[in-house]
Structure formats: C-alpha cells, structure tokens
Design an enzyme around this catalytic site. Structure first.
Site, PDB file in Angstrom:
ATOM      1  N   PHE A 139      35.800  39.428  45.234  1.00 53.33           N
ATOM      2  CA  PHE A 139      36.491  38.219  45.695  1.00 53.33           C
ATOM      3  C   PHE A 139      37.431  38.585  46.829  1.00 53.33           C
ATOM      4  O   PHE A 139      38.240  39.508  46.704  1.00 53.33           O
ATOM      5  CB  PHE A 139      37.291  37.570  44.559  1.00 53.33           C
ATOM      6  CG  PHE A 139      37.944  36.277  44.973  1.00 53.33           C
ATOM      7  CD1 PHE A 139      37.213  35.102  44.995  1.00 53.33           C
ATOM      8  CD2 PHE A 139      39.274  36.245  45.362  1.00 53.33           C
ATOM      9  CE1 PHE A 139      37.806  33.905  45.402  1.00 53.33           C
ATOM     10  CE2 PHE A 139      39.868  35.049  45.769  1.00 53.33           C
ATOM     11  CZ  PHE A 139      39.133  33.881  45.784  1.00 53.33           C
ATOM     12  N   ASP A 224      40.635  45.947  49.796  1.00 49.82           N
ATOM     13  CA  ASP A 224      41.287  44.675  49.511  1.00 49.82           C
ATOM     14  C   ASP A 224      42.212  44.904  48.311  1.00 49.82           C
ATOM     15  O   ASP A 224      41.767  44.953  47.176  1.00 49.82           O
ATOM     16  CB  ASP A 224      40.248  43.597  49.211  1.00 49.82           C
ATOM     17  CG  ASP A 224      40.892  42.249  48.878  1.00 49.82           C
ATOM     18  OD1 ASP A 224      42.109  42.230  48.599  1.00 49.82           O
ATOM     19  OD2 ASP A 224      40.170  41.234  48.881  1.00 49.82           O
ATOM     20  N   LYS A 253      49.471  38.367  47.489  1.00 50.32           N
ATOM     21  CA  LYS A 253      49.903  38.125  46.098  1.00 50.32           C
ATOM     22  C   LYS A 253      51.285  38.731  45.792  1.00 50.32           C
ATOM     23  O   LYS A 253      52.292  38.160  46.167  1.00 50.32           O
ATOM     24  CB  LYS A 253      48.833  38.604  45.122  1.00 50.32           C
ATOM     25  CG  LYS A 253      47.579  37.705  45.147  1.00 50.32           C
ATOM     26  CD  LYS A 253      46.768  37.753  43.867  1.00 50.32           C
ATOM     27  CE  LYS A 253      45.763  36.614  43.809  1.00 50.32           C
ATOM     28  NZ  LYS A 253      44.422  36.971  44.255  1.00 50.32           N
TER      29      LYS A 253
HETATM   30  C1  LIG Z   1      43.584  36.377  45.336  1.00 53.86           C
HETATM   31  C2  LIG Z   1      42.761  37.311  46.120  1.00 53.86           C
HETATM   32  C3  LIG Z   1      42.427  37.032  47.459  1.00 53.86           C
HETATM   33  C4  LIG Z   1      42.785  35.728  48.129  1.00 53.86           C
HETATM   34  O1  LIG Z   1      44.171  35.589  48.278  1.00 53.86           O
HETATM   35  P1  LIG Z   1      44.747  34.145  48.656  1.00 53.86           P
HETATM   36  O2  LIG Z   1      46.221  34.400  48.829  1.00 53.86           O
HETATM   37  O3  LIG Z   1      44.423  33.248  47.517  1.00 53.86           O
HETATM   38  O4  LIG Z   1      44.087  33.711  49.892  1.00 53.86           O
HETATM   39  C5  LIG Z   1      41.714  37.977  48.160  1.00 53.86           C
HETATM   40  N1  LIG Z   1      41.339  39.127  47.589  1.00 53.86           N
HETATM   41  C6  LIG Z   1      41.638  39.434  46.312  1.00 53.86           C
HETATM   42  C7  LIG Z   1      41.209  40.744  45.740  1.00 53.86           C
HETATM   43  C8  LIG Z   1      42.343  38.528  45.528  1.00 53.86           C
HETATM   44  O5  LIG Z   1      42.612  38.809  44.257  1.00 53.86           O
END
Ligand SMILES: *Cc1c(COP(=O)(O)O)cnc(C)c1O
Length: 408
Positions: A139, A224, A253
């Site tokens: 994700f 990420d 986050k």
């Molecule tokens: C939550 C998340 C995102 C997206 O972040 P947003 O602030 O919702 O755009 C991207 N990568 C990972 C691994 C995430 O957990």
C-alpha cells in the site's frame, strides 16, 4: 447559526460515503485514552492509524504548536522558514539522507518518490528506464499513481486508465522479483513491514536481495516508511534495523504526531533531479507542521522510547498469546515493535470488522489490516497498564463475539 445536532448520523447525510466510521464520535483525547460525545472512555490502540505516536495532546507537542501559532503559520515555498530548515537538518543528521522534500501526506511523499525515481533515470539513463516494481498486497497511498503502484488491484477498480510501467512481484519472493527486474526498472519500492496488506514483515534475506538487484540494474531502492517510520518498529526508521540503506525513504503518519505532514528523504546523488520547478506543493514545509514534527522527532528519537517500543511489543505478544490460549481465535501474531497484527483463524477470516465493533462496545479502539487481521498500533509511550487493560477489554470483546456466534 446552524442548529443541526452534530452526531454520527450526520455523517451519512453530509459526507461523501467513502468511509464508514464507527458509531461514536470522539471529542477529546489524552495519552492513550479517548472520550466520545457521551463521555464514554476508550483505550486507544490505534493512534489514528499509527499517527499519534506520542498519544493524544502530548504536552510538549501542544506547547510547540501553540508557540508556533503565535509566530507564523504559512509562507509558501516562495520563502523558506526556520521550522522546516531545522526539521530537515535533524532528519538528515539522524538518517542516511542528505536532502529532504516536505509535503502533507504519505501518498504525496510516495508520489514525489516515484516521480523523482523516473526523473533520475531519465536524467542519467534513458526515458525507457521508467518501470517501477512494487509488491503484491503493498500500500502506497490513494492518488492515481500511488494507488497503481500499490499491490491491491481492488483499489484501482473503476479508475482506469491508470499510469503504466508498474509491475508487482509477490512479497518476500526474490526469485519472482528477478523475473521482473530489468534495465528498464527505475525503482523498486517496498514497505519494511507491509501495513495495510496485513502486517507482513520483510525477511532480512529478501531485503538484502532487493538491494542487490537495485544495484545490479541501476534502480533506486525506495523504502515506504510511512507506517513503519518514526519509531514505530523500535528503531527511528525500520531500515536501520536491516543491513540495507535505501536511496529514497518516505515518511508521514507518525512524523507529525497528528499534524498532517509528509517527507521524502534522499541522497545528494539523487536529489538534484528535482531541480527548480520540477515538483512542488503549496503547503510543503508548512511552519506549523514542521515545528510539531521537529518536536515529535526529539521526543521519539531517544533510547528509552525506542527500547520501550521493543518491550511493549513483548507485553502485547504475551497478552495476545494468553487470549489465544483461551479462545483459539488467532492463527498468527506477527509484526514489529508497536505495529502488531493478529491474523484470525479460518472460521473468522473476513470478519475483522466485527471485532472492531465488539471492541468499541467494550471501550476499546483497535484497527484491522485487511479483512483477516486485527491491527494494534498504539502510542509508542502507552503505559503498560493501558496495554493490559486494553487486552482485558479485547478478551471481553472476543468472548462476547464467540458466545453470540455459538448461540446463533
Ligand atoms: C498510510 C500509508 C500511505 C498513505 O499515506 P496517506 O497519508 O494516507 O496518504 C502510504 N504508504 C504506507 C505504507 C501507508 O501505511
């Protein structure tokens, strides 16, 4: 003046229906406790999806936010500002990175990372070197580019055409990755622990292998760390507990502790491809966001906090095992630090949502990671008593669900 009562029911009336929030409205939080409109108290094991990593309304963050609020809120990138520069200096000092780009969310940080990887390949190799490889179940956000790079095809349904040049390999499968990688690969992107995909940690040998393939094919390695970063797994960033260093790392986050902010970190080698005018965002480096994030970093990047994450992981594991010994509800408990997943046994697969609702009834806030996994991502400084009390509530919720299932 509007006289409408602001309740959960109003959500269905006035909000675009892309979410289905729980049937209560939190109004106040302190540490790992939250209160709703009726003053019911909850233990929060979610931190707003790994965001409020110092709990709600941490006094040090409130202080910094209020102080900055009296100085300057926003300037745009036509001018720089002290909090952004100080935060970038701190992040580059504490990580592999030499350069930082600020934005407002995880998706934006990844969007920047993917664009930078393509631009870098185009600058140094060729336009054909534009393919991005990511992993099944990964994700990376919900913009059209990031959602396409993410490995959950259901999130792309109805949004076609989507950007091209994107491939997905099974996670933790180096041989499958070798089949996909080529001279046209500009980047491989991975989460050190897949979050939304079900709390699946990458194997150390896999991580090493991905780095080697990137080196072999002149592709950039993007970590990420939007969910795993800022102490969540017990080191400041999860890459620090592996043998590898990425070329680009994305953070969001937990970075702002609840104030929206994102960052893309990279090296002096790669950064110049984002030369003046090639990328940007109005709010990126916003002084309020960066002042708060600077304090979050100072608070989290301490041995006692990071070691605490590891200890609290052990407490969670033993509590979850005790619940499981009684109720046989989890197939596996996994994760790292305070990013913990409990996969439901086969009979309960697809039903994680029922556990969230049952937990709420007991005064407990938890998350799911896909339909089969309960996810716990509490404050990194949650008191051990709150973990124990939360787990007692979880057990009550499980007992209740199991008894109604038997009755029904
Ligand atoms: C939550 C998340 C995102 C997206 O972040 P947003 O602030 O919702 O755009 C991207 N990568 C990972 C691994 C995430 O957990």
């Amino acid at each position: 003046m509007s006289t409408t009562q602001v309740t959960r029911a109003l959500f269905d009336e006035v909000m675009v229906p892309n979410y289905n929030p729980q049937q209560m409205v939190p109004v106040r939080g302190e540490g790992s406790r939250v209160w709703d409109q009726d003053d019911n108290e909850y233990i929060d094991l979610t931190s707003g999806i790994a965001v409020t990593s110092l709990g709600h309304c941490h006094p040090a963050l409130v202080k910094v936010l209020k102080e900055q609020a009296d100085k300057v809120w926003h300037l745009s990138n036509v001018y720089t500002n002290e909090p952004a520069l100080a935060l970038a200096q701190d992040l580059t000092r504490e990580t592999f990175a030499d350069k930082v780009f600020f934005c407002n969310s995880g998706a934006e940080a990844n969007e920047a990372a993917f664009k930078l990887a393509r631009k870098y390949a185009s600058d140094h190799f060729s336009e054909e070197k534009n393919e991005i490889i990511s992993f099944v179940q990964s994700f990376h956000g919900r913009t059209l580019f990031t959602v396409t790079v993410g490995g959950q095809p259901k999130y792309c349904q109805g949004f076609k055409p989507v950007p091209g040049g994107i491939h997905h390999a099974p996670f933790n499968d180096l041989d499958a990755l070798k089949e996909l990688v080529s001279d046209n690969t500009c980047a491989i992107v991975m989460e050190p622990v897949q979050g939304e995909g079900g709390i699946i940690p990458a194997n150390p040998e896999f991580v090493r292998g991905v780095r080697e393939l990137c080196d072999q094919f002149n592709a950039l390695l993007i970590f990420d760390e939007v969910q795993t970063g800022m102490g969540r797994t017990g080191s400041l960033y999860a890459y620090m507990d592996t043998d590898v260093t990425p070329d680009i790392l994305t953070s969001a986050k937990g970075l702002g502790g609840g104030f929206p902010v994102g960052a893309m970190l990279t090296t002096d080698k790669v950064a110049p491809s984002f030369n003046v005018g090639t990328h940007g965002t109005t709010y990126g480096g916003n002084p309020l966001a960066c002042a708060v994030a600077g304090e979050v970093l100072r608070q989290i990047n301490r041995p006692e906090v990071l070691e605490g994450v590891v200890q609290k992981n052990a407490l969670f594991n033993s509590e979850l095992e005790a619940i499981n010994a009684k109720h046989h509800i989890f197939k596996e408990v996994r994760g790292k630090g305070l990013l913990i997943g409990a996969e439901l046994v086969d009979e309960w697969q697809g039903k994680a949502g029922q556990f969230l609702a049952a937990a709420r009834e007991q005064g407990l806030m938890i998350l799911m990671a896909g339909p089969n996994v309960l996810r716990f991502a509490p404050s990194l400084i949650i008191p051990d008593e709150d973990i124990r009390e939360g787990m007692a509530k979880l057990e009550q919720a499980i007992a209740q669900l199991l008894s109604t299932a038997e009755a029904g």
